[in-house]
Design an enzyme around this catalytic site. Sequence first.
Site, PDB file in Angstrom:
ATOM      1  N   LYS A   1       0.818  -1.217   0.000  1.00  0.00           N
ATOM      2  CA  LYS A   1       0.000   0.000   0.000  1.00  0.00           C
ATOM      3  C   LYS A   1       0.857   1.275   0.000  1.00  0.00           C
ATOM      4  O   LYS A   1       2.065   1.222   0.280  1.00  0.00           O
ATOM      5  CB  LYS A   1      -0.936  -0.040   1.215  1.00  0.00           C
TER       6      LYS A   1
ATOM      7  N   TYR B   1     -12.464  -2.046  -3.620  1.00  0.00           N
ATOM      8  CA  TYR B   1     -12.955  -2.135  -2.237  1.00  0.00           C
ATOM      9  C   TYR B   1     -14.483  -2.009  -2.158  1.00  0.00           C
ATOM     10  O   TYR B   1     -15.004  -1.685  -1.093  1.00  0.00           O
ATOM     11  CB  TYR B   1     -12.280  -1.065  -1.375  1.00  0.00           C
TER      12      TYR B   1
ATOM     13  N   PHE C   1     -15.424   3.732   6.982  1.00  0.00           N
ATOM     14  CA  PHE C   1     -14.060   4.087   6.581  1.00  0.00           C
ATOM     15  C   PHE C   1     -13.848   4.041   5.065  1.00  0.00           C
ATOM     16  O   PHE C   1     -12.739   4.300   4.590  1.00  0.00           O
ATOM     17  CB  PHE C   1     -13.036   3.183   7.282  1.00  0.00           C
TER      18      PHE C   1
ATOM     19  N   ARG D   1      -1.882 -14.224   4.614  1.00  0.00           N
ATOM     20  CA  ARG D   1      -2.601 -13.548   5.707  1.00  0.00           C
ATOM     21  C   ARG D   1      -1.809 -13.678   7.011  1.00  0.00           C
ATOM     22  O   ARG D   1      -1.775 -12.745   7.814  1.00  0.00           O
ATOM     23  CB  ARG D   1      -4.003 -14.147   5.879  1.00  0.00           C
TER      24      ARG D   1
ATOM     25  N   THR E   1      -5.468  -7.001  10.732  1.00  0.00           N
ATOM     26  CA  THR E   1      -5.771  -5.710  10.094  1.00  0.00           C
ATOM     27  C   THR E   1      -5.271  -4.552  10.955  1.00  0.00           C
ATOM     28  O   THR E   1      -4.650  -3.611  10.443  1.00  0.00           O
ATOM     29  CB  THR E   1      -7.302  -5.580   9.897  1.00  0.00           C
TER      30      THR E   1
ATOM     31  N   ARG F   1       2.465  -6.276   9.394  1.00  0.00           N
ATOM     32  CA  ARG F   1       1.709  -5.159   9.977  1.00  0.00           C
ATOM     33  C   ARG F   1       2.228  -4.784  11.366  1.00  0.00           C
ATOM     34  O   ARG F   1       2.253  -3.599  11.718  1.00  0.00           O
ATOM     35  CB  ARG F   1       0.225  -5.501   9.976  1.00  0.00           C
TER      36      ARG F   1
ATOM     37  N   ASN G   1      -2.038   0.249   6.715  1.00  0.00           N
ATOM     38  CA  ASN G   1      -1.482  -0.975   7.309  1.00  0.00           C
ATOM     39  C   ASN G   1      -0.621  -1.763   6.317  1.00  0.00           C
ATOM     40  O   ASN G   1      -0.472  -2.977   6.426  1.00  0.00           O
ATOM     41  CB  ASN G   1      -2.601  -1.826   7.928  1.00  0.00           C
TER      42      ASN G   1
ATOM     43  N   HIS H   1      -2.208  -5.441   1.493  1.00  0.00           N
ATOM     44  CA  HIS H   1      -3.490  -6.124   1.274  1.00  0.00           C
ATOM     45  C   HIS H   1      -3.192  -7.560   0.852  1.00  0.00           C
ATOM     46  O   HIS H   1      -2.237  -7.796   0.107  1.00  0.00           O
ATOM     47  CB  HIS H   1      -4.295  -5.446   0.159  1.00  0.00           C
TER      48      HIS H   1
ATOM     49  N   GLU I   1      -9.522 -11.029  -7.613  1.00  0.00           N
ATOM     50  CA  GLU I   1      -8.591  -9.911  -7.412  1.00  0.00           C
ATOM     51  C   GLU I   1      -7.375 -10.010  -8.338  1.00  0.00           C
ATOM     52  O   GLU I   1      -6.879  -8.975  -8.814  1.00  0.00           O
ATOM     53  CB  GLU I   1      -8.149  -9.852  -5.944  1.00  0.00           C
TER      54      GLU I   1
HETATM   55  P1  ADP Z   1      -7.882  -6.781   5.653  1.00  0.00           P
HETATM   56  O1  ADP Z   1      -7.077  -5.834   4.790  1.00  0.00           O
HETATM   57  O2  ADP Z   1      -7.086  -7.271   6.829  1.00  0.00           O
HETATM   58  O3  ADP Z   1      -8.514  -7.909   4.872  1.00  0.00           O
HETATM   59  P2  ADP Z   1     -10.525  -5.555   5.756  1.00  0.00           P
HETATM   60  O4  ADP Z   1     -10.838  -6.308   4.503  1.00  0.00           O
HETATM   61  O5  ADP Z   1     -11.471  -5.682   6.903  1.00  0.00           O
HETATM   62  O6  ADP Z   1      -9.070  -5.927   6.309  1.00  0.00           O
HETATM   63  O7  ADP Z   1     -10.414  -4.002   5.434  1.00  0.00           O
HETATM   64  C1  ADP Z   1      -9.817  -3.558   4.249  1.00  0.00           C
HETATM   65  C2  ADP Z   1      -8.914  -2.380   4.566  1.00  0.00           C
HETATM   66  O8  ADP Z   1      -9.708  -1.296   5.046  1.00  0.00           O
HETATM   67  C3  ADP Z   1      -7.905  -2.623   5.708  1.00  0.00           C
HETATM   68  O9  ADP Z   1      -6.752  -3.311   5.301  1.00  0.00           O
HETATM   69  C4  ADP Z   1      -7.609  -1.205   6.143  1.00  0.00           C
HETATM   70  O10 ADP Z   1      -6.714  -0.536   5.228  1.00  0.00           O
HETATM   71  C5  ADP Z   1      -8.984  -0.563   6.029  1.00  0.00           C
HETATM   72  N1  ADP Z   1      -9.732  -0.631   7.301  1.00  0.00           N
HETATM   73  C6  ADP Z   1     -10.307  -1.745   7.845  1.00  0.00           C
HETATM   74  N2  ADP Z   1     -10.921  -1.461   9.009  1.00  0.00           N
HETATM   75  C7  ADP Z   1     -10.732  -0.124   9.209  1.00  0.00           C
HETATM   76  C8  ADP Z   1     -11.118   0.797  10.239  1.00  0.00           C
HETATM   77  N3  ADP Z   1     -11.826   0.397  11.293  1.00  0.00           N
HETATM   78  N4  ADP Z   1     -10.744   2.092  10.102  1.00  0.00           N
HETATM   79  C9  ADP Z   1     -10.027   2.513   9.041  1.00  0.00           C
HETATM   80  N5  ADP Z   1      -9.637   1.700   8.017  1.00  0.00           N
HETATM   81  C10 ADP Z   1      -9.971   0.397   8.104  1.00  0.00           C
HETATM   82 MG    MG Z   2      -9.962  -7.784   3.379  1.00  0.00          MG
END
Ligand code: ADP
Ligand code: MG
Length: 140
Positions: A11, A51, A59, A87, A93, A104, A114, A117, A128
């Site tokens: 990212k 997304y 968010f 993962r 996350t 992370r 973070n 992805h 994807e």
């Molecule tokens: P992951 O990337 O671990 O699969 P998610 O699919 O739940 O997590 O979320 C996608 C992305 O959205 C996260 O990697 C992060 O960049 C962002 N994100 C997730 N939860 C939050 C939150 N509570 N506040 C701000 N950004 C968030």
């Molecule tokens: Mg995700």
Amino acid sequence: MTSQRTLSIIKPDAVKRNITGKIIQKFEDGGLSIIAQKRMLLTKEKAEAFYSVHKARPFYNDLVSFMTSGPVVVQVLEGDNAIQRNRDIMGATNPEEADSGTIRAEYALNIEANSVHGSDSEDNAVIEISFFFDPSEINA
Ligand code: ADP
Ligand code: MG
């Protein structure tokens, strides 16, 4: 063990800090191989589409802004059990909840920025990967 492919994105927060190499080292040390890779600046439309599953989340708009704030590096990673393995290498996350030694835990700035992805299922990995790569760009 089955060989799988998964979609990875380094990212903007990580690309800006010039730590793509450190992140790639974690993937390679964890048994994943990069079989396709490119750097790009996501358009707002592309980030929104990628997304779209999170469209209803509070968010979402911030996430799209963040993901378009600078270049990303998109990759196809391959290896045994690559989806879950990636993962595990990424960590939770929220970096405050990520196990030590994960990407992370070491590099993420906060829950949004973070650093990485990774696809979360076999079905999403296929979707994807095809979102970013033509089959001709993937050389196993
Ligand atoms: P992951 O990337 O671990 O699969 P998610 O699919 O739940 O997590 O979320 C996608 C992305 O959205 C996260 O990697 C992060 O960049 C962002 N994100 C997730 N939860 C939050 C939150 N509570 N506040 C701000 N950004 C968030
Ligand atoms: Mg995700």
